[in-house]
Design a protein around this motif. Structure first.
Motif, PDB file in Angstrom:
ATOM      1  N   ILE A  73       1.556  39.269  78.251  1.00 61.94           N
ATOM      2  CA  ILE A  73       0.755  39.675  77.097  1.00 61.94           C
ATOM      3  C   ILE A  73      -0.670  39.935  77.587  1.00 61.94           C
ATOM      4  O   ILE A  73      -1.211  39.151  78.368  1.00 61.94           O
ATOM      5  CB  ILE A  73       0.692  38.522  76.061  1.00 61.94           C
ATOM      6  N   THR A  74      -1.266  41.019  77.124  1.00 62.02           N
ATOM      7  CA  THR A  74      -2.681  41.270  77.417  1.00 62.02           C
ATOM      8  C   THR A  74      -3.453  41.176  76.103  1.00 62.02           C
ATOM      9  O   THR A  74      -3.200  41.961  75.192  1.00 62.02           O
ATOM     10  CB  THR A  74      -2.880  42.674  78.021  1.00 62.02           C
ATOM     11  N   LEU A  75      -4.362  40.226  76.014  1.00 61.28           N
ATOM     12  CA  LEU A  75      -5.189  40.104  74.806  1.00 61.28           C
ATOM     13  C   LEU A  75      -6.340  41.111  74.890  1.00 61.28           C
ATOM     14  O   LEU A  75      -6.623  41.673  75.947  1.00 61.28           O
ATOM     15  CB  LEU A  75      -5.715  38.678  74.662  1.00 61.28           C
ATOM     16  N   ASP A  76      -7.025  41.323  73.752  1.00 55.87           N
ATOM     17  CA  ASP A  76      -8.038  42.387  73.690  1.00 55.87           C
ATOM     18  C   ASP A  76      -9.461  41.843  73.821  1.00 55.87           C
ATOM     19  O   ASP A  76     -10.398  42.418  73.293  1.00 55.87           O
ATOM     20  CB  ASP A  76      -7.882  43.172  72.385  1.00 55.87           C
ATOM     21  N   LEU A  77      -9.624  40.727  74.545  1.00 56.39           N
ATOM     22  CA  LEU A  77     -10.986  40.222  74.784  1.00 56.39           C
ATOM     23  C   LEU A  77     -11.664  41.082  75.854  1.00 56.39           C
ATOM     24  O   LEU A  77     -11.010  41.855  76.542  1.00 56.39           O
ATOM     25  CB  LEU A  77     -10.908  38.750  75.199  1.00 56.39           C
ATOM     26  N   ASP A  78     -13.009  40.949  75.970  1.00 52.90           N
ATOM     27  CA  ASP A  78     -13.777  41.899  76.777  1.00 52.90           C
ATOM     28  C   ASP A  78     -13.946  41.472  78.229  1.00 52.90           C
ATOM     29  O   ASP A  78     -14.581  40.451  78.516  1.00 52.90           O
ATOM     30  CB  ASP A  78     -15.171  42.103  76.163  1.00 52.90           C
ATOM     31  N   ASN A  79     -13.412  42.280  79.138  1.00 52.94           N
ATOM     32  CA  ASN A  79     -13.671  42.109  80.561  1.00 52.94           C
ATOM     33  C   ASN A  79     -15.183  42.168  80.815  1.00 52.94           C
ATOM     34  O   ASN A  79     -15.889  42.917  80.155  1.00 52.94           O
ATOM     35  CB  ASN A  79     -12.974  43.231  81.339  1.00 52.94           C
ATOM     36  N   ARG A  80     -15.647  41.405  81.769  1.00 56.78           N
ATOM     37  CA  ARG A  80     -17.056  41.307  82.179  1.00 56.78           C
ATOM     38  C   ARG A  80     -17.929  40.574  81.156  1.00 56.78           C
ATOM     39  O   ARG A  80     -19.002  40.132  81.484  1.00 56.78           O
ATOM     40  CB  ARG A  80     -17.688  42.684  82.431  1.00 56.78           C
ATOM     41  N   PRO A  86     -14.896  30.518  69.273  1.00 61.15           N
ATOM     42  CA  PRO A  86     -13.780  30.115  68.410  1.00 61.15           C
ATOM     43  C   PRO A  86     -12.751  31.229  68.256  1.00 61.15           C
ATOM     44  O   PRO A  86     -11.549  30.968  68.254  1.00 61.15           O
ATOM     45  CB  PRO A  86     -14.470  29.805  67.074  1.00 61.15           C
ATOM     46  N   GLN A  87     -13.207  32.493  68.173  1.00 58.13           N
ATOM     47  CA  GLN A  87     -12.266  33.605  67.996  1.00 58.13           C
ATOM     48  C   GLN A  87     -11.363  33.754  69.219  1.00 58.13           C
ATOM     49  O   GLN A  87     -10.158  33.987  69.095  1.00 58.13           O
ATOM     50  CB  GLN A  87     -13.024  34.918  67.755  1.00 58.13           C
ATOM     51  N   ALA A  88     -11.952  33.653  70.404  1.00 56.81           N
ATOM     52  CA  ALA A  88     -11.155  33.781  71.631  1.00 56.81           C
ATOM     53  C   ALA A  88     -10.143  32.639  71.733  1.00 56.81           C
ATOM     54  O   ALA A  88      -8.985  32.840  72.105  1.00 56.81           O
ATOM     55  CB  ALA A  88     -12.071  33.787  72.856  1.00 56.81           C
ATOM     56  N   ARG A  89     -10.575  31.430  71.375  1.00 54.19           N
ATOM     57  CA  ARG A  89      -9.675  30.273  71.438  1.00 54.19           C
ATOM     58  C   ARG A  89      -8.485  30.464  70.509  1.00 54.19           C
ATOM     59  O   ARG A  89      -7.344  30.160  70.874  1.00 54.19           O
ATOM     60  CB  ARG A  89     -10.424  29.009  71.022  1.00 54.19           C
ATOM     61  N   VAL A  90      -8.768  30.967  69.287  1.00 58.59           N
ATOM     62  CA  VAL A  90      -7.687  31.170  68.312  1.00 58.59           C
ATOM     63  C   VAL A  90      -6.700  32.213  68.820  1.00 58.59           C
ATOM     64  O   VAL A  90      -5.480  32.051  68.704  1.00 58.59           O
ATOM     65  CB  VAL A  90      -8.255  31.567  66.929  1.00 58.59           C
TER      66      VAL A  90
END
Ligand SMILES: [Zn+2]
Length: 244
Positions: A73-80, A86-90
């Motif tokens: 799975i690739t999540l859509d958080l930002d590289n670099r 809290p949003q990333a943890r969820v």
């Protein structure tokens, strides 16, 4: 829809982190019959040598097939710009609730002189394990039942350190899967232009050195952030694949 559960999830900041840090261990777990998944928090792009995210994702798929991993799975958080939030943890905790792993392999320690995303991934992973088990939070988890992850182990990318400075260190034997791991890392052509190709040999030698410290031909150093216990001391010391 209920997804088939996974025994193990490895979490990376970027596609290739899990391969480089614990790819031999993942291939070994697959050989032993466990269902293994990888969650990348970002797509790892842009990077200097890569034509774009589609190419890197295709490489990540090939690497996962090489290791025998069931789910990637690739999540859509930002590289670099990856930051613990809290949003990333969820977002990551949703994947733990969905696949209900017994073991999470997450990044350990910082990587000075390399991407700061790795340290943020460590923080996000630890927090997501906690978020995964919390009850009474249905607005965030949309019906995904809480899941208590029983075990977390760290893997390491700080190749520029001589020792991992971690108390609960052990070596995972990857003698039989070292070359599978190297083949998986080699899938990332975009990250390995000719002037960086030597990194494959550097990883091989690094893993041989780590393994030999424990009497194996090759190994990956893992570490528990909490103290480890055993109910089976002889099994721990002399189990089926242990050297005597
Ligand atoms: Zn990385």
């Amino acid at each position: 829809m209920v997804d088939q559960t996974l025994d193990v999830i490895a979490v990376g900041a970027h596609p290739d982190d899990a391969e480089i840090g614990c790819g031999g261990t993942l291939a070994r777990l697959v050989q032993q019959g466990y269902r293994v998944g990888i969650v990348d928090l970002t797509d790892g792009e842009p990077t200097p040598g890569s034509p774009g995210p589609e190419v890197r994702l295709a490489e990540a798929r090939r690497a996962a097939e090489t290791l025998g991993v069931a789910v990637r799975i690739t999540l859509d958080l930002d590289n670099r710009q990856l930051m613990d939030s809290p949003q990333a943890r969820v977002k990551l905790a949703r994947q733990f609730r969905r696949f209900r792993p017994r073991l999470v392999l997450g990044l350990g320690h910082r990587t000075p002189m390399a991407s700061p995303d790795h340290y943020q991934a460590m923080l996000i992973t630890e927090a997501a394990i906690f978020y995964s088990r919390l009850t009474r939070w249905d607005d965030q988890f949309r019906g995904l039942a809480p899941h208590r992850v029983p075990a977390l182990m760290h893997y390491f990318l700080n190749f520029r350190a001589l020792s991992p400075h971690h108390p609960g260190t052990l070596v995972s034997d990857i003698s039989g899967t070292l070359e599978t791991k190297i083949a998986a890392v080699a899938c990332y052509d975009s990250q390995l232009p000719p002037d960086r190709r030597h990194l494959l040999e550097r990883i091989r030698i690094f893993n041989q050195q780590q393994g030999r410290a424990a009497g194996f031909e090759a190994g990956e150093v893992l570490a528990s952030p909490t103290v480890l216990g055993t109910r089976d001391l002889m099994g721990l010391l002399f189990g089926p694949d242990k050297l005597e």
